[in-house]
Structures are given as C-alpha cells and as structure tokens.
Design a protein around this motif. Sequence first.
Motif, PDB file in Angstrom:
ATOM      1  N   THR A  13      62.513  74.846  67.701  1.00 38.32           N
ATOM      2  CA  THR A  13      62.221  73.451  67.364  1.00 38.32           C
ATOM      3  C   THR A  13      63.021  72.498  68.235  1.00 38.32           C
ATOM      4  O   THR A  13      62.485  71.510  68.766  1.00 38.32           O
ATOM      5  N   MET A 124      53.668  76.931  68.610  1.00 39.48           N
ATOM      6  CA  MET A 124      54.186  77.018  67.248  1.00 39.48           C
ATOM      7  C   MET A 124      53.211  77.753  66.336  1.00 39.48           C
ATOM      8  O   MET A 124      53.618  78.517  65.453  1.00 39.48           O
ATOM      9  N   LEU A 133      55.604  76.086  60.504  1.00 43.73           N
ATOM     10  CA  LEU A 133      54.793  75.263  61.401  1.00 43.73           C
ATOM     11  C   LEU A 133      54.686  73.834  60.875  1.00 43.73           C
ATOM     12  O   LEU A 133      54.882  72.868  61.619  1.00 43.73           O
TER      13      LEU A 133
END
Length: 399
Positions: A13, A124, A133
């Motif tokens: 992320t 993702m 997600l």
Amino acid sequence: MIDVNTPAYWRATIALVLGSFMIFANIWVTQPLLPMLVNEFSITPLQSATSLTITTFTLGLSLLVYGVLSDAIGRRVLMIATLTGVLVTTAGISFVTDFQWLVWLRALQGVFLAGLPAMAVAYMGDEFTPHALAAAVGIYISGNTLGGIGGRLIGGFVGGEFGWQSAFQAMALISLICLIAFILLLPSSRGFSPRPLQPRVIASQLRAHVTHPILLLCFLIGGLNFFIFINLYSYVTFILEAEPHSLSTHALGLLFLTYLSGTVGSAFSGKWAQRFGAPTVMMLGTCILIMGTLTTLIGSLTAIILGLLINSFGFFICHSSASGFVSRTAKQAKASASSLYLVFYYLGASTGGLYLDPFWQAMGWSGVVVGAVLVSSFVVFLTYQLQRKVSFERQFAVI
C-alpha cells in the motif's frame, strides 16, 4: 493473498501511494509555472498550457494499452518500467532550453505516466484479499490527491525561487526517491496469471461500453466536467499573476490547496449517491461547479479563492459519483469500462484549453466564465438525461 494490516499489506500500500504521488506530482507540476513559461519563452498562455495538456492527452490515450499489456506481461514489471520512464523524462526536461523540446518530452512523459494508474488497482485485485483491497484502494487514491497538490506546490515554490528548470530538477530527485522505495517495498506478484492478448475481444468490450447509453453519458459527464474544471485553474493563474493581484509563483502554488475541498466533496458523494442516486448527485455537483465559477466574477482575491473552493467541492462530488457509477453499471469488463472513463476524463483536460482560449482572447476572465458555464449547463442537461434513462431502465429491471 495479502490480507489487511499485515506487513505485506502495508509494504504494498505504501509503495502504491508513493508511486501515485510520483505520477500525479509530475502531471501537475507545470500548472503554477504557466505564467513563468509565457515570460521565459515569449509564448501565449494557450501555448504555455500545452506543457500540461499534451501530457494529459498522451496519458489518456495510453491508459487502455497498459491494461491490456499488463494482463499478458504482468503488473509489477510494467509499473517499475513506466515509473523509470517518468523519472528519465523529468530529468531530461530539467535541462532543455527550448519550449518545443519541453513539449515533446512532456508528451513522451504522458505515455509513461499512464502506466501506474492503469495497473495499480489491477495489481491489488490480483494480490489482495477482497477486504484488504477495499481498504487499500481508498488509501491509494489519497496518493492521487496528495500528488496533485504536492506537484503544484513544488512547481510554485521551487520554480518561483530558483526557476522552472529547478522545479523539474526537484521533481526528478523526489521521483528517484519514490521509485527506489517503490521497487524495494512492492511485493512480487504471486496471484497474477498471464492471459493471452485477444485484440478482438478487447475491441468488442470497448465498443460495447461506448455504445451503452448510460455508460456513454457517464463518460461524457466526467470528461466535460474535467474539460472545464482543470482549465479554469490554468487561466486563473494568469489573472492572479497580473495586476491588481500580482501574486508570485509561490502564491500561485498555494492556490491549489483549494483542491482540499474536493477531498471533502468526495467523502460526501458516496453517502449522497446511496440516498439520492448517482445521477442526482452528479447534477448537484455540476450545479455547484457553476455556482463557484460565477462567484469568481466578483473579482476580488477572496471571491476567486472562494469560487475555486466551491468549484473543487462540486467537481469532485460529480467525478466520484460518475466514476463509481461506471464500475457499478458495467456488467462485464469492468476494468476496461473504468479505464475508458479515465480516457474521456484526461482527453477532456487536454482539450478544454483550446475551447476556452477564444473566450479568453475576446473577453478575458469574464469570457472564460461564459464559456465554462455554457459547457457546465450542457453537462447538467446530460445528468438529467442520465437520470431519466436510469429510472426507465430500473423500472423495467434492465439494470
């Protein structure tokens, strides 16, 4: 699969947020520099805006290509390759002394800039659990906003202090740091399964999206709103740089903090869309955009800043609702439908300046406002048509 709040989740992320920051900072770094480019190269405002619009144009055209290529080659390797291309072109721009070379390099840069936006969510989707997600996408999108604001601040402050070339040198250094962190942090692909390229299938899917009456209206609404919104910012820099406001390049960079009201608007749009329906929220957002544009006619610096805050709030309400509605409406090939929305979105940004320039030449800022309100009023009509079509098709359980 990567689950939420695991080390791999945060590595991936953070990497994607840094990549997103790098992309959007590089796109918008030139916007506060436009008056400086006019003076530096003795060109018109429309010509200086080409340094921005050519980038969004080639970016928009390239979006669909990367989605297809990444299905066959893989997401991670292509994202690293395109981010490297962004870094190289940014560094190259910092050394040019001719405006034509600047434009050509910005055009090439747009091709590379399209890579990560086209592939990040797909990556993702391959690697994250559904719960992870949903959480990561929201954080990733925040990188878009921060990059857009950060790039403009870098352009305004570094460019204003040391010159436009120094702004690109600073951007190249920041891009290098982001790229190294991206490579070190982003986990290798484990959930990716290559698929063969099928041009006929892809063309069929895109044709189905463009001929879908509801999706086409969403594409036009998103594209035409950005057509106006982003180019208002470009032209207002020339108003604020001149007398009686005489703002410095530093202050012009700060002007783009008005985008933060759009972050608030995006947060409200989802709840309002659930309650009132996405077409109604798109109409509301566009009407707010018109109101903000008209507010700038008062002419004072306070009124212009207030108008831009209102504009940003309204635009992002509409944009968030439209992009989300596209994903929900597309019954198949959702990724290509979302990519097609972004193609319209960025092509709108690229062409709005050409449309507004005759109004600017004829009447100055008042003319720009007239041209903007004409298009925005047409968008309100499109949202009304969308509302009617959605109501009709839901009545007969078509969607």
